[in-house]
Design an enzyme around this catalytic site. Structure first.
Site, PDB file in Angstrom:
ATOM      1  N   SER A  99      77.325  51.472  34.380  1.00 24.03           N
ATOM      2  CA  SER A  99      78.621  51.700  34.027  1.00 24.03           C
ATOM      3  C   SER A  99      79.070  51.167  32.567  1.00 24.03           C
ATOM      4  O   SER A  99      78.727  49.950  32.633  1.00 24.03           O
ATOM      5  CB  SER A  99      79.681  51.586  35.134  1.00 24.03           C
ATOM      6  OG  SER A  99      80.972  51.682  34.427  1.00 24.03           O
ATOM      7  N   TYR A 106      83.104  46.026  40.846  1.00 20.86           N
ATOM      8  CA  TYR A 106      82.268  47.165  40.391  1.00 20.86           C
ATOM      9  C   TYR A 106      81.395  46.877  39.265  1.00 20.86           C
ATOM     10  O   TYR A 106      80.370  46.951  39.049  1.00 20.86           O
ATOM     11  CB  TYR A 106      83.040  48.505  40.358  1.00 20.86           C
ATOM     12  CG  TYR A 106      82.705  49.704  39.910  1.00 20.86           C
ATOM     13  CD1 TYR A 106      81.646  50.592  40.615  1.00 20.86           C
ATOM     14  CD2 TYR A 106      82.775  50.254  38.629  1.00 20.86           C
ATOM     15  CE1 TYR A 106      81.140  51.477  40.414  1.00 20.86           C
ATOM     16  CE2 TYR A 106      81.887  51.341  38.269  1.00 20.86           C
ATOM     17  CZ  TYR A 106      81.278  52.207  39.010  1.00 20.86           C
ATOM     18  OH  TYR A 106      80.455  53.158  38.586  1.00 20.86           O
TER      19      TYR A 106
END
Lengths: 263, 272
Positions: B153, B165
């Site tokens: 990401s 994350y």
């Protein structure tokens, strides 16, 4: 001045040359070198009011009890850098540290930027520092001694920003100049590192006070404020100190309040 | 030796490919493109109904697809997934370790609970490790080499408030580089796809379409990515067209990470 407990940042007895001392970051680096104990020669880039500003820095350095002097160096011309650098070394009796602080900002759309403007931005920001590395290394070799070179650039050299293509390319060129030059001159005991400036409080050329978007850009820094010149000096001292950074070369260190790390 | 026709090299004819997180979102988008390029797919996800729906879409277009319901945070189930692919197609050529997701906690950093952190690391990083470990073992046993493709990401490349994350995805990028180094001798390549702001599905109504259009104005290309736009990149990285590319990070973000020094409308003007 109180003697610092740590000798890692002690530049006593060192001879430094700050080129572009009329700029706020150049002046700040000169002051920091002087505070750390170095004698500091100063070079203004143009023979105009830049010299007046540089002389003011000279007086500050002298007030700290260090030797200082002011020169003019036309960094657009390699030959002038060579000759002036040789003259300065002769007059101050040696050379240990060179900091390069040119900064010529241009922001206009690509399609309206002329050949001359592109050339000038590259010359003022990149070619200048190339010449400075070339002749600082030449002096260090001639003197048969190690040396420290600190180049300055911008975080704009790491990220895209509309209207800044020529300046961004020049800033990026300086970043890779640091890496390549460091590797090339390392065997001679010369270390080259770079400082990349973020949104600093004197940069009204790119952060116009009346530009709302520019003020919002400042909030893209993790620290939520513009940097000050006095926040640049200590890093330059660190990168110029024989005891602090013997094993660091070819690296770029941002002073940007975390701007490059912002998503 | 020229390597042959470019269009032949992007052909995935008959390749056996596992896509984890293949039931929806970016995994579904990649599955469609891989199938179109000729791959035989083994789609994995936790939710069988989503797998069935995606598999049906692919079959209706003539694709070859099987499904395997698995929780990829459990290595036993991941090993079984790879075994299922080998059983179904006789081999595994490519692993898309794509499954991942958010979760975690909104707690302040200093109060962040152990289990929330561990859950995010398990969903995104451990799952990728388990998937690539199992696939590489099968590839080495086959003696054919293969391809591992991970999904990270853009948040992994910059600091972010929801830190767990990005931390896990940063681990995925690092894992990919290490796998490329460790497995190159076995003719296994490993690359990582880094999506920026890419939508997970088609907008369900006009309001959502408008919201996305609004968010898109913050991107250099003036729109968000679509869930199916990772497809061509997936095909490229799975295929022989990328035969000399390994350990790399492929950002697909509409230019978002190229900028970031200020808001999208910040355009300095300074002329002499």
């Amino acid at each position: 001045m109180t003697k610092p407990k740590s000798s890692f940042f002690d530049l006593a007895g060192k001879r430094a040359l700050v080129i572009g001392a009329e700029h706020p970051h150049g002046a700040a680096i000169a002051r920091a070198y002087a505070e750390a104990g170095a004698d500091v020669a100063l070079a203004a880039l143009t023979a105009d009011e830049a010299v007046v500003r540089t002389r003011a820095v000279q007086r500050e350095v002298e007030a700290m009890g260090r030797k200082s002097s002011t020169y003019v160096m036309d960094v657009m011309l390699g030959k002038n850098v060579e000759v002036t650098m040789r003259q300065i070394v002769k007059e101050i009796g040696g050379l240990d540290i060179v900091a390069a602080c040119p900064d010529l900002f241009l922001a206009k759309p690509i399609e309206r930027t002329s050949d001359t403007e592109v050339a000038r931005v590259m010359q003022a920001n990149f070619n200048s520092q190339y010449f400075i590395v070339r002749h600082a290394a030449e002096e260090f070799r001639r003197l048969k001694q190690p040396g420290r070179i600190v180049l300055t650039t911008s975080v704009i050299g790491e990220r895209g920003l509309p209207n800044t293509t020529a300046y961004a390319a020049a800033a990026g060129a300086v970043i890779n100049l640091v890496r390549s030059a460091a590797v090339e001159v390392a065997p001679d005991g010369i270390q080259v590192n770079g400082i990349a400036l973020g949104w600093m409080d004197w940069m009204t050329d790119r952060l116009r006070p009346d530009d709302e978007e520019a003020q919002r850009a400042v909030r893209f820094t993790a620290l939520r404020r513009q940097g000050r010149a006095d926040e640049v000096g200590p890093l330059a001292v660190y990168l110029s100190s024989e005891r602090a950074t013997r094993y660091i070369t070819g690296q770029i260190f941002p002073v940007d309040g975390g701007l490059l790390q912002h998503l | 030796m020229t390597g042959g026709d470019v269009l032949e090299r992007v052909d995935l004819d008959g390749k056996a490919i596992v896509v984890t997180g293949g039931g929806r979102g970016l995994g579904r988008g990649m599955a469609h493109a891989l199938s179109e390029a000729g791959a035989r797919l083994m789609l994995a996800a936790r939710t069988q109904s989503q797998l069935d729906a995606t598999a049906e879409e692919i079959r209706s277009r003539g694709g070859t697809v099987a499904t395997f319901a698995a929780d990829v945070t459990d290595s036993t189930q991941v090993n079984a997934l790879v075994a299922a692919c080998v059983r179904e197609y006789g081999r595994i050529d490519v692993m898309f370790a794509n499954a991942g997701g958010g979760g975690g906690s909104n707690a302040e950093f200093w109060d962040y609970p152990d289990d929330a952190f561990e859950q995010v690391i398990a969903t995104n990083l451990k799952s990728t490790f388990y998937s690539c470990r199992a696939a590489s073992k099968a590839m080495v046993e086959q003696g054919t080499g293969g391809v591992l493709v991970t999904t990270a990401s853009g948040t992994a490349l910059r600091g972010n408030r929801g830190f767990a994350y990005p931390t896990a995805k940063g681990g995925v990028i690092s894992l990919t580089k290490s796998m490329a180094t460790m497995l190159a001798g076995h003719n296994i390549r490993a690359n990582c796809i880094v999506p920026g702001y890419v939508s997970q599905n088609d907008p369900k109504d006009e309001q959502e379409r408008a919201q996305r259009a609004q968010r898109g104005t913050f991107m250099p290309v003036q729109r968000l990515g679509e869930w199916w736009e990772l497809g061509p990149l997936a095909v490229f990285l799975a295929s022989e067209a990328s035969s000399y590319i390994t350990g790399e990070t492929y950002i697909i973000d509409g230019g978002g990470l190229a900028g970031g020094l200020g808001p999208i409308k910040f355009r300095p003007q300074h002329e002499w």
